[in-house]
Design a protein around this motif. Structure first.
Motif, PDB file in Angstrom:
ATOM      1  N   TYR B 195       0.865  -1.188   0.000  1.00  0.00           N
ATOM      2  CA  TYR B 195       0.000   0.000   0.000  1.00  0.00           C
ATOM      3  C   TYR B 195       0.895   1.228   0.000  1.00  0.00           C
ATOM      4  CZ  TYR B 195      -3.159   3.656   1.745  1.00  0.00           C
ATOM      5  OH  TYR B 195      -3.889   4.819   1.904  1.00  0.00           O
ATOM      6  N   ALA B 199       3.472  11.454  -3.302  1.00  0.00           N
ATOM      7  CA  ALA B 199       3.131  12.803  -3.763  1.00  0.00           C
ATOM      8  C   ALA B 199       4.368  13.478  -4.322  1.00  0.00           C
ATOM      9  CB  ALA B 199       2.579  13.626  -2.601  1.00  0.00           C
ATOM     10  N   LEU B 201       6.159  16.629  -3.750  1.00  0.00           N
ATOM     11  CA  LEU B 201       6.238  17.742  -2.801  1.00  0.00           C
ATOM     12  C   LEU B 201       7.563  18.491  -2.880  1.00  0.00           C
ATOM     13  CD1 LEU B 201       4.855  15.767   0.300  1.00  0.00           C
ATOM     14  CD2 LEU B 201       3.554  17.312  -1.188  1.00  0.00           C
ATOM     15  N   PHE B 226       4.107  -6.352   9.493  1.00  0.00           N
ATOM     16  CA  PHE B 226       4.207  -5.304   8.484  1.00  0.00           C
ATOM     17  C   PHE B 226       5.456  -4.451   8.598  1.00  0.00           C
ATOM     18  CE2 PHE B 226       2.001  -3.797  12.100  1.00  0.00           C
ATOM     19  CZ  PHE B 226       0.859  -4.594  12.208  1.00  0.00           C
TER      20      PHE B 226
ATOM     21  N   SER D 149       5.755  14.947   5.796  1.00  0.00           N
ATOM     22  CA  SER D 149       5.231  13.727   6.413  1.00  0.00           C
ATOM     23  C   SER D 149       5.466  13.752   7.909  1.00  0.00           C
ATOM     24  CB  SER D 149       5.854  12.481   5.789  1.00  0.00           C
ATOM     25  OG  SER D 149       7.231  12.421   6.081  1.00  0.00           O
ATOM     26  N   GLU D 192      -8.196  12.557   5.138  1.00  0.00           N
ATOM     27  CA  GLU D 192      -9.070  12.205   4.017  1.00  0.00           C
ATOM     28  C   GLU D 192      -9.244  10.695   3.895  1.00  0.00           C
ATOM     29  OE1 GLU D 192      -8.927  14.444   0.144  1.00  0.00           O
ATOM     30  OE2 GLU D 192      -7.871  12.590  -0.411  1.00  0.00           O
ATOM     31  N   GLU D 193      -8.173   9.971   4.265  1.00  0.00           N
ATOM     32  CA  GLU D 193      -8.237   8.516   4.136  1.00  0.00           C
ATOM     33  C   GLU D 193      -7.443   7.871   5.253  1.00  0.00           C
ATOM     34  OE1 GLU D 193      -7.483   6.311   0.154  1.00  0.00           O
ATOM     35  OE2 GLU D 193      -5.960   5.571   1.555  1.00  0.00           O
ATOM     36  N   TYR D 195      -5.740   4.076   6.410  1.00  0.00           N
ATOM     37  CA  TYR D 195      -5.389   2.700   6.046  1.00  0.00           C
ATOM     38  C   TYR D 195      -4.675   2.058   7.216  1.00  0.00           C
ATOM     39  CZ  TYR D 195      -2.898  -1.207   3.807  1.00  0.00           C
ATOM     40  OH  TYR D 195      -2.385  -2.438   3.480  1.00  0.00           O
ATOM     41  N   ARG D 197      -3.068  -1.613   9.019  1.00  0.00           N
ATOM     42  CA  ARG D 197      -2.748  -3.044   9.098  1.00  0.00           C
ATOM     43  C   ARG D 197      -2.499  -3.328  10.571  1.00  0.00           C
ATOM     44  NH1 ARG D 197      -3.408  -6.119   4.328  1.00  0.00           N
ATOM     45  NH2 ARG D 197      -3.265  -7.641   6.022  1.00  0.00           N
ATOM     46  N   THR D 216      -0.193  -0.563  12.399  1.00  0.00           N
ATOM     47  CA  THR D 216       0.427   0.506  11.623  1.00  0.00           C
ATOM     48  C   THR D 216      -0.683   1.224  10.872  1.00  0.00           C
ATOM     49  OG1 THR D 216       2.628  -0.448  11.358  1.00  0.00           O
ATOM     50  CG2 THR D 216       1.871   0.981   9.610  1.00  0.00           C
ATOM     51  N   VAL D 218      -1.774   4.499   8.315  1.00  0.00           N
ATOM     52  CA  VAL D 218      -1.394   5.595   7.425  1.00  0.00           C
ATOM     53  C   VAL D 218      -2.579   6.545   7.311  1.00  0.00           C
ATOM     54  CG1 VAL D 218      -0.635   6.275   5.118  1.00  0.00           C
ATOM     55  CG2 VAL D 218       0.165   4.115   6.096  1.00  0.00           C
ATOM     56  N   THR D 220      -3.906   9.816   5.306  1.00  0.00           N
ATOM     57  CA  THR D 220      -3.649  10.747   4.210  1.00  0.00           C
ATOM     58  C   THR D 220      -4.464  12.004   4.478  1.00  0.00           C
ATOM     59  OG1 THR D 220      -3.381   8.878   2.725  1.00  0.00           O
ATOM     60  CG2 THR D 220      -3.658  11.042   1.706  1.00  0.00           C
ATOM     61  N   GLY D 224      -2.916  15.876   0.538  1.00  0.00           N
ATOM     62  CA  GLY D 224      -2.111  14.871  -0.162  1.00  0.00           C
ATOM     63  C   GLY D 224      -0.863  14.429   0.578  1.00  0.00           C
ATOM     64  N   THR D 225      -0.576  15.060   1.711  1.00  0.00           N
ATOM     65  CA  THR D 225       0.559  14.582   2.511  1.00  0.00           C
ATOM     66  C   THR D 225       0.067  13.487   3.456  1.00  0.00           C
ATOM     67  OG1 THR D 225       0.258  16.233   4.257  1.00  0.00           O
ATOM     68  CG2 THR D 225       1.646  16.851   2.383  1.00  0.00           C
ATOM     69  N   PHE D 226       0.989  12.854   4.186  1.00  0.00           N
ATOM     70  CA  PHE D 226       0.572  11.691   4.966  1.00  0.00           C
ATOM     71  C   PHE D 226       1.317  11.573   6.287  1.00  0.00           C
ATOM     72  CE2 PHE D 226       3.952  10.641   2.186  1.00  0.00           C
ATOM     73  CZ  PHE D 226       3.487  10.842   0.901  1.00  0.00           C
ATOM     74  N   THR D 228       2.220   8.422   9.420  1.00  0.00           N
ATOM     75  CA  THR D 228       2.107   7.030   9.852  1.00  0.00           C
ATOM     76  C   THR D 228       2.139   6.989  11.371  1.00  0.00           C
ATOM     77  OG1 THR D 228       4.505   6.750   9.705  1.00  0.00           O
ATOM     78  CG2 THR D 228       3.218   6.028   7.823  1.00  0.00           C
ATOM     79  N   PRO D 330      -8.344   0.695   2.542  1.00  0.00           N
ATOM     80  CA  PRO D 330      -8.364   2.099   2.969  1.00  0.00           C
ATOM     81  C   PRO D 330      -9.801   2.567   3.131  1.00  0.00           C
ATOM     82  CG  PRO D 330      -7.038   1.794   0.960  1.00  0.00           C
ATOM     83  CD  PRO D 330      -7.792   0.531   1.173  1.00  0.00           C
TER      84      PRO D 330
END
Lengths: 342, 342, 342, 342
Positions: B195, B199, B201, B226, D149, D192-193, D195, D197, D216, D218, D220, D224-226, D228, D330
């Motif tokens: 997954y 981006a 950036l 993971f 990030s 926005e999203e 995900y 595991r 773990t 993620v 988002t 558009g940045t993320f 963890t 996700p």
């Protein structure tokens, strides 16, 4: 439940306020009264809000029926009178270091305390630092085997004002005295010789008071091992308080406590936080611990963890340091507890 | 004493020069010839001074009688031809990663190498880093018990030029491929799902090449544990290469190597040195080690420590990463050695 | 392109081998011949495989026409003869420290080298350590303002064998001499007084050779500032080589280089790697750098970066240290370049 | 001088005791009464010694005239009733996280608080950690430019007992919720999203409660940045609480606070102290700070620093995380303040 110890504090300056806060938070003690010649009105108001009485006459503190013990946080030149009067009134005493600037007077104060059977604990706060305690515990558990050498770095962030310097007793009795005590405390050894090189590098003001601001001291213990102490009145990066114990089987280091755990990696280098600013922050826990042990000792009758005799040896060592600086030669130290009449 | 391995190098760019230096310093090898289409004259002169021949025709390298093995350091698009021709001529091959940008071609090259019985080692240099080796050894000795999760930070100090990006195969096949291989290598596990969130950036240039410069990847292994990988094409503080293995009984961390051990304490903060600038410095020892193990394998006939199959799986994982980024969803990974016909 | 310097090496022990390897890898030099009285056969074979001649007669090295300069890596008691003979034959000399155990002889060797106009560089390798260089650069750029004090920690991982100790010249001339040189090199200051406390704490063997294994040294510079040096022949945790420069505007520290960047967090504590084992690892880069600068100086005619005079002052300081230890008092140091006829 | 805030505390467990101690030491507040269904007798005695009343009926706390605000430290399933009743009685509320295990109920509680105009602050204590505050300040001052990030490591030293797990709401709502809030707080971005595991690797007990112990995540963000997040219910080396912010111009890291600054160098390696054991030690200052800011807000009428809406978003994110874990895909997150009706 044991009855609370009823405390008075003499001196409401920086260090007196620290102790006041700790007493107010302690479940073992009750703060009855605080005296100061020139009270800061805000400090006074805060004490009142906790139901603590205030006065400008220290004698009322020392003579009150409802006071079991006093914390002497006034200027050094008043300590002898305070201890004498407290002893006369049967009050236990916790006194800030040094006891006095003349060892003859210190001896007299100790004698009076002993004669009246009061407890006399001296505020060598660093002994009570959890990091120091951990280092000492590891040493005593044999973690590094026999101790070969000791190094103490002790630098203040900024020099005190000239008026403080004038009455401080000088770098050795005012500042290095903590390190001299630490060397004895950590190693359990006594000093045989003192050698000092010192200079006035930070501020010529020190020289005008016949004082120095930078010093390197070598202590030789009676078993032939040695310690070095490095002092400066100004480390621009903060309060530098490190210890290194080197021995047969390894090394124990006590590092600085940093202001935060934040680290920033930028284009030029990686930045981490400076050591905590000064003693109020760095030794906050030590001040709580030394109070707690004082309260424990006077409640349950044990020995205080840092005695008048400890203060006396540290003061005598400070005198020897000064003499070594002045005469530019090593000074045999014969005042140690095991050899002198003390 | 074993006879020295006689080596040719194809490609005299940055990485080819590293290998040339290492071969020249190795007691196990002799550098016979180096080819490059556009030779830097200084590089060429230096090679000559060591008695090394140079040519602009790689075929002469691959066909010389006095060459036992070749190091393929030319651009990715030439690798397949090089491996095929080397195999045809019975020369062992050490090839830089990736083998190719199309897994079908990679498979073909592997098949040819196998058919001709030549050794084929791939340049995943980080496997040979002493710090990585130490971490893997500790893991395998059970130091942290069962492995629960893995984290790899892999950031370049600065983006490559646009022309490089154009032919690189993209962040996943050019850069993250090292980390995908590292995840398999360290854990000994195979991947079940990929997954990715990625981006652009750092520089919009990447987008014009249908590429990204920043990515976070989650690998789920077949045993349900993971790993995460964090990539960036620009860490202004230097080449950021860290690994964290977390498990049942603790954590193993591989830190960055800093440019120096010098630390400066100033008025504002404490400064320490940045990580070493880039792969040539950080992985200098790795390059020497991978060469040594390649020489050992072809001298004594053992297996090379990083095979064509390892490269293939890493390339397939990179493809899956790219697909996950494009489709914004997890991708089941069925190409793994144990399930695919590979 | 400049012609390569043709070198001979006298002494193929541990340090001679280091230099041989570095010469073989250098593009500026050619290793012509190596002499040793008792050659290790493997070392000899390896030299032959690189086309280097070997001999058991150092005179043939010093008298060959095709040798421009020699690296003297034989035992200390042979240095004077080597330098004299090299000077007589017009060969430049790189000589390991100390030049000799008697300063009169050292002066004579320096005089001969000067008379014959040969370059004479001494192997105080630590000056060339990149971390030391960085610290010195920062100091000279005024990063911490005026220097107030310096501290050097220098501890070996394990004591040398008794036969080495017997001929070593003792802790001060064999080991602390590096630190005495470092103090002068880093600060650019000259010493006015030396005070040493030393003991035999690691192994009584040292005492049987009238030597010590542990020492603390205080150097007072002519400007009234000071340095401390702490030496031990055994730090079980590895080669402990740290420096601390304290000044007006901050502190510069040079830390140890650790064996790896791996850190393990377990149930009891966090573990990190020990310092690199010993000088061959810790100062590998220094050895390369000092050779490079020696080659540069004799090729282009500049001054060597570490002169015979530097060696002489360090040896005189070592003598003063020994005297201070023996007499248990500070020793005025009048041998310094600016005051003595040197 | 402002009148003191009169406080009641509901729940005298571990966290309730922390708050009680802090209230007792605060000059801004007065602790009037504490309720608990099953009072520990020692805790009760200690409260009485400070003149604090105790009761087993929380309604008496919520309805007393002389209580201005309450700290809700009882079990999660009681929070909604407490907030509702407090709102009905016009008492300000500080409530531990999460508000409830059902977002519908949390919304209702927020609505009631708003309708009655009472302040509602949620106990996301980590926001108030001085290290976190420093990191956020540096980020907001542009120290690392645009944020690319974020990584949060959040591992408990040991799993809670099974009965706690049963009613905890699961790893995401009980534990990761702090990190979900931290991600929003530090970045100022909305998700926005999601995900996830996750697995049961520490103790199968978690699986029997339909829960996991390792995850773990993620996140988002809408730009558009993320980020963890790595969670584990057991890090044998202690409470692992680290943050890494990576951006255009560098990186900000928040490290662990260690138990001591003592470091021991032995034959095998260098040992340093573990991270502080758990939240009571690690976030001691945070608990004091959040109380202080709550008192400030209700005294001077400002906004509380961590609102019911913040809690709601964090709870919704935790629900999304659980869904992602369960469905292995996700999850689009549309509940965020800017898009939902909230």
């Amino acid at each position: 439940m044991k009855k609370k110890v009823r405390l008075g504090i003499i001196g409401a300056g920086r260090i007196g306020q620290i102790h006041a806060t700790n007493v107010l938070q302690s479940p073992q003690a009750e703060l009855v009264v605080v005296s100061d010649v020139y009270f800061d009105s805000e400090v006074q108001a805060r004490l009142h809000s906790y139901g603590v009485e205030t006065t400008d006459d220290y004698l009322t503190v020392l003579r009150r029926e409802d006071v079991d013990a006093v914390l002497v946080c006034s200027s050094t030149d008043t300590h002898i009178d305070m201890i004498s009067e407290a002893a006369a009134n049967g009050k236990h005493v916790f006194c800030e270091k040094p006891v006095s600037l003349e060892t003859a007077k210190t001896k007299m104060a100790i004698a009076k305390a002993e004669a009246q059977g009061i407890a006399l604990q001296i505020g060598f706060n660093r002994r009570f630092d959890p990091n120091v305690q951990e280092a000492k515990a590891q040493l005593e558990q044999g973690r590094i085997g026999a101790l070969h050498s000791l190094r103490i770095i002790s630098r203040d962030p900024a020099p005190p004002p000239a008026e403080y310097v004038a009455r401080s007793g000088g770098l050795f009795k005012d500042m290095a005295i903590h390190d001299l005590d630490m060397a004895r405390y950590l190693t359990g050894k006594e000093v045989e010789e003192v050698y000092v090189r010192a200079a006035c590098l930070v501020d010529p003001m020190f020289a005008t008071h016949d004082d120095v601001d930078t010093a390197t001291t070598v202590l030789t213990f009676t078993d032939g091992t040695f310690a070095t102490i490095e002092n400066s009145r100004r480390a621009v990066y903060g309060y530098d308080q490190r210890i290194e114990l080197f021995g047969e089987k390894g090394m124990i280091q006590v590092g600085n406590q940093q202001e935060s755990t934040v680290q920033i990696s930028g284009e030029g280098h990686i930045e981490s936080a400076k050591p905590q600013a000064f003693f109020l922050e760095r030794y906050a826990t030590s001040y709580r611990n030394e109070l707690e042990q004082f309260l424990y000792a006077i409640t349950f009758g044990g020995t205080v963890p840092c005695t008048g005799k400890d203060a006396l040896v540290a003061e005598e060592l400070a005198d020897a340091c000064r003499l070594s600086w002045k005469e530019k030669k090593p000074i045999l130290f014969t005042a140690r507890p095991n050899t002198s009449k003390g």
